[in-house]
Design a protein around this motif. Sequence first.
Motif, PDB file in Angstrom:
ATOM      1  N   ALA A  63      50.309 -45.611  92.777  1.00 36.37           N
ATOM      2  CA  ALA A  63      50.250 -46.586  93.868  1.00 36.37           C
ATOM      3  C   ALA A  63      50.370 -45.902  95.230  1.00 36.37           C
ATOM      4  N   ILE A  64      51.273 -44.931  95.349  1.00 34.98           N
ATOM      5  CA  ILE A  64      51.444 -44.226  96.623  1.00 34.98           C
ATOM      6  C   ILE A  64      50.191 -43.429  96.970  1.00 34.98           C
ATOM      7  N   TYR A  65      49.608 -42.779  95.971  1.00 36.50           N
ATOM      8  CA  TYR A  65      48.429 -41.962  96.231  1.00 36.50           C
ATOM      9  C   TYR A  65      47.172 -42.789  96.467  1.00 36.50           C
ATOM     10  N   MET A  66      47.174 -44.053  96.107  1.00 27.80           N
ATOM     11  CA  MET A  66      46.015 -44.907  96.348  1.00 27.80           C
ATOM     12  C   MET A  66      46.104 -45.686  97.663  1.00 27.80           C
ATOM     13  N   VAL A  67      47.176 -45.509  98.416  1.00 30.48           N
ATOM     14  CA  VAL A  67      47.311 -46.180  99.718  1.00 30.48           C
ATOM     15  C   VAL A  67      46.152 -45.823 100.649  1.00 30.48           C
ATOM     16  N   PRO A  68      45.732 -44.536 100.761  1.00 24.64           N
ATOM     17  CA  PRO A  68      44.583 -44.244 101.629  1.00 24.64           C
ATOM     18  C   PRO A  68      43.308 -44.956 101.189  1.00 24.64           C
ATOM     19  N   LEU A  69      43.124 -45.122  99.880  1.00 26.70           N
ATOM     20  CA  LEU A  69      41.942 -45.835  99.400  1.00 26.70           C
ATOM     21  C   LEU A  69      41.984 -47.306  99.818  1.00 26.70           C
ATOM     22  N   ALA A  70      43.155 -47.911  99.732  1.00 23.23           N
ATOM     23  CA  ALA A  70      43.296 -49.298 100.170  1.00 23.23           C
ATOM     24  C   ALA A  70      43.051 -49.418 101.673  1.00 23.23           C
ATOM     25  N   LEU A  71      43.508 -48.434 102.425  1.00 25.16           N
ATOM     26  CA  LEU A  71      43.278 -48.436 103.878  1.00 25.16           C
ATOM     27  C   LEU A  71      41.795 -48.287 104.202  1.00 25.16           C
ATOM     28  N   ILE A  72      41.119 -47.422 103.488  1.00 23.28           N
ATOM     29  CA  ILE A  72      39.670 -47.264 103.702  1.00 23.28           C
ATOM     30  C   ILE A  72      38.949 -48.555 103.350  1.00 23.28           C
ATOM     31  N   TYR A  73      39.330 -49.192 102.260  1.00 18.67           N
ATOM     32  CA  TYR A  73      38.695 -50.450 101.868  1.00 18.67           C
ATOM     33  C   TYR A  73      38.934 -51.536 102.918  1.00 18.67           C
ATOM     34  N   ALA A  74      40.147 -51.577 103.461  1.00 16.72           N
ATOM     35  CA  ALA A  74      40.479 -52.626 104.429  1.00 16.72           C
ATOM     36  C   ALA A  74      39.793 -52.411 105.772  1.00 16.72           C
ATOM     37  N   THR A  75      39.541 -51.158 106.147  1.00 16.60           N
ATOM     38  CA  THR A  75      38.971 -50.897 107.464  1.00 16.60           C
ATOM     39  C   THR A  75      37.485 -50.586 107.436  1.00 16.60           C
ATOM     40  N   ASP A  76      36.843 -50.651 106.293  1.00 17.04           N
ATOM     41  CA  ASP A  76      35.418 -50.353 106.207  1.00 17.04           C
ATOM     42  C   ASP A  76      34.627 -51.472 106.875  1.00 17.04           C
ATOM     43  N   PRO A  77      33.958 -51.183 108.001  1.00 13.94           N
ATOM     44  CA  PRO A  77      33.248 -52.247 108.708  1.00 13.94           C
ATOM     45  C   PRO A  77      32.007 -52.740 107.967  1.00 13.94           C
ATOM     46  N   LEU A  78      31.399 -51.900 107.141  1.00 14.94           N
ATOM     47  CA  LEU A  78      30.168 -52.288 106.455  1.00 14.94           C
ATOM     48  C   LEU A  78      30.419 -52.943 105.105  1.00 14.94           C
ATOM     49  N   ASN A  79      31.626 -52.776 104.567  1.00 13.21           N
ATOM     50  CA  ASN A  79      31.997 -53.350 103.272  1.00 13.21           C
ATOM     51  C   ASN A  79      31.011 -52.943 102.182  1.00 13.21           C
ATOM     52  N   GLU A  80      30.721 -51.660 102.147  1.00 10.48           N
ATOM     53  CA  GLU A  80      29.824 -51.134 101.128  1.00 10.48           C
ATOM     54  C   GLU A  80      30.648 -50.562  99.970  1.00 10.48           C
ATOM     55  N   PRO A  81      30.392 -50.986  98.749  1.00 15.49           N
ATOM     56  CA  PRO A  81      31.205 -50.509  97.624  1.00 15.49           C
ATOM     57  C   PRO A  81      31.043 -49.016  97.360  1.00 15.49           C
ATOM     58  N   TYR A  82      29.859 -48.446  97.640  1.00 17.19           N
ATOM     59  CA  TYR A  82      29.685 -47.023  97.358  1.00 17.19           C
ATOM     60  C   TYR A  82      30.555 -46.162  98.269  1.00 17.19           C
TER      61      TYR A  82
END
Length: 160
Positions: A41-60
Motif C-alpha cells: 500500500a505504501i509503495y503504491m501511493v505514487p501510482l494512486a497520485l498519478i492516477y488522481a492527477t492524470d489530466p487525460l485519464n488514459e489507462p495506458y
Amino acid sequence: MSLRFWSKKLRPRVAPRLEWWHGIVVGVLAACLPGPALVLAIYMVPLALIYATDPLNEPYRVVCAAFFIIAAFASPAHTIWLKDADWDACLAAITNRHLLLLDWCAAGLAWIIMEISMMVWRLMRAQQYRLNRKALQKRAADLREEWGFAVPENDKTSSA
C-alpha cells in the motif's frame, strides 16, 4: 479521427470500478499478510497520485507508471520474502529512505516518459495533418486546373 473525439466534454473522468470481490481480496491479504500488504500500500501511493492527477485519464499511462513502480518494489519485496514476511522486515522496507526515494523516482520517471511520449505523439500528428492539408490543397489546385475553375479568393490568401 476527429478533434471532437478527444474533447474533454465527451470523455468524462471515470473512477476505478471496484467490485465486491476486490474487498474480499484486500481483506484476506490484510488479514493473512498485514506487513506485506502495508508495504504494498505504501509503495503504491505514487501510482494512486498519478492516477488522481492524470489530466487525460488514459489507462495506458497508469499501466506504464505501474510497471516502473512495481520494478522499484521488486527489491523490498525480495527482502521481505527472504525474511518470511517478518513485521520488522516490512517496517524496515517502509522506513528505508533510499527505497522510498527509488519508488518516487520511478513514478517521476514514468510521468516524464508519459509526458514526452504525448508531446512526440502530438508533434507527429500535427506533422501528419500538415502533410495531409498540403496534399489536399495540391489535389484541389490540380483539379481546378484540370476543370478550368478559377481560384477562390479565400484560397489565394491562405496559399501564400
